[in-house]
Write a protein that holds these residues in place. Structure first.
Motif: not given
Length: 239
Positions: A10-16
């Motif tokens: 999985s990948f996330a940006y700033n928790g999203t």
């Protein structure tokens, strides 16, 4: 042999979360197309495969002796890149930078490799031309030659035919197909379902998660494949 294995990635940006629960492999000599609509997580996955971002979950495992820096990369072009003021030879040769190590100059081997790949893609006669003066199709051949200089086992292509007319696109796809037949592993992000079905051996379809991973034949007969290869959806998806 599996060059790349993604397990519960999985990948996330700033928790999203941008994309999650990816489980797939890329084998040596494979031709994998990554499909999905805009915003589906394709570009995020590309960055992850190149080790430009780290997974927020899961693991990306590379084969022994294979590192992300040995993946030749052909990115989507922006207007600034299209106007890059360098010769064709300089652009192609820059693909050899990772081969130099701590050396401050190109050796004979790198120069020969650049010459070989320009000849391979039919652009040797353009070597002294300014890259910015070339047509879109010629520029993509230059960038593909550059990616070949960087690649040892795999090339990652992000929408390589975007903005090209149908004839030039078909010529580019045929070149990529030939490169794959010569033994190079291809990973291609694309909206072009027709090209995907014609050339890919495996398809990974994303929509913030993994909707499908498997052979092209199985994709055509899958629920998601039936939807995205229907005429009305196909026209929108490949636009």
């Amino acid at each position: 042999m599996n060059l790349i294995t993604c397990q519960n990635v999985s990948f996330a940006y700033n928790g999203t979360v941008a994309v999650k629960d990816l489980n797939f492999t890329v084998t040596a000599g494979d031709y994998l197309c990554i499909a999905g609509e805009n915003g589906a997580g394709k570009s995020t996955l590309v960055k992850g495969l190149l080790h430009l971002i780290r997974p927020s979950g899961g693991i990306i495992r590379m084969a022994d002796g294979f590192v992300a820096s040995e993946i030749g990369y052909l990115p989507q072009q922006n207007p600034i890149q299209k106007d890059f003021p360098a010769s064709v030879h300089e652009v192609v040769l820059s693909g050899c930078l990772n081969r130099l190590g701590w050396l401050p100059f190109y050796r004979t081997d790198e120069k020969r490799l650049a010459e070989k790949n320009m000849a391979r893609l039919g652009i040797a006669h353009l070597k002294d031309r300014c890259y910015a003066e070339l047509s879109g199709g010629q520029q993509q051949r230059v960038l593909l030659a550059r990616a070949l200089c960087a690649a040892k086992k795999a090339i990652l292509l992000d929408e390589p035919a975007a903005g090209l007319d149908p004839v030039v696109s078909q010529e580019l796809y045929e070149l990529i197909h030939t490169i794959n037949q010569d033994g190079m592993t291809i990973i291609m992000v694309t909206h072009d379902i027709a090209a995907t079905l014609k050339y890919a051996r495996h398809i990974l379809h994303l929509q913030h998660t993994q909707l499908f991973f498997g052979t092209t034949g199985d994709y055509i007969h899958s629920d998601i494949g039936r939807i995205f290869t229907r005429g009305d959806i196909y026209a929108r998806f490949s636009a």
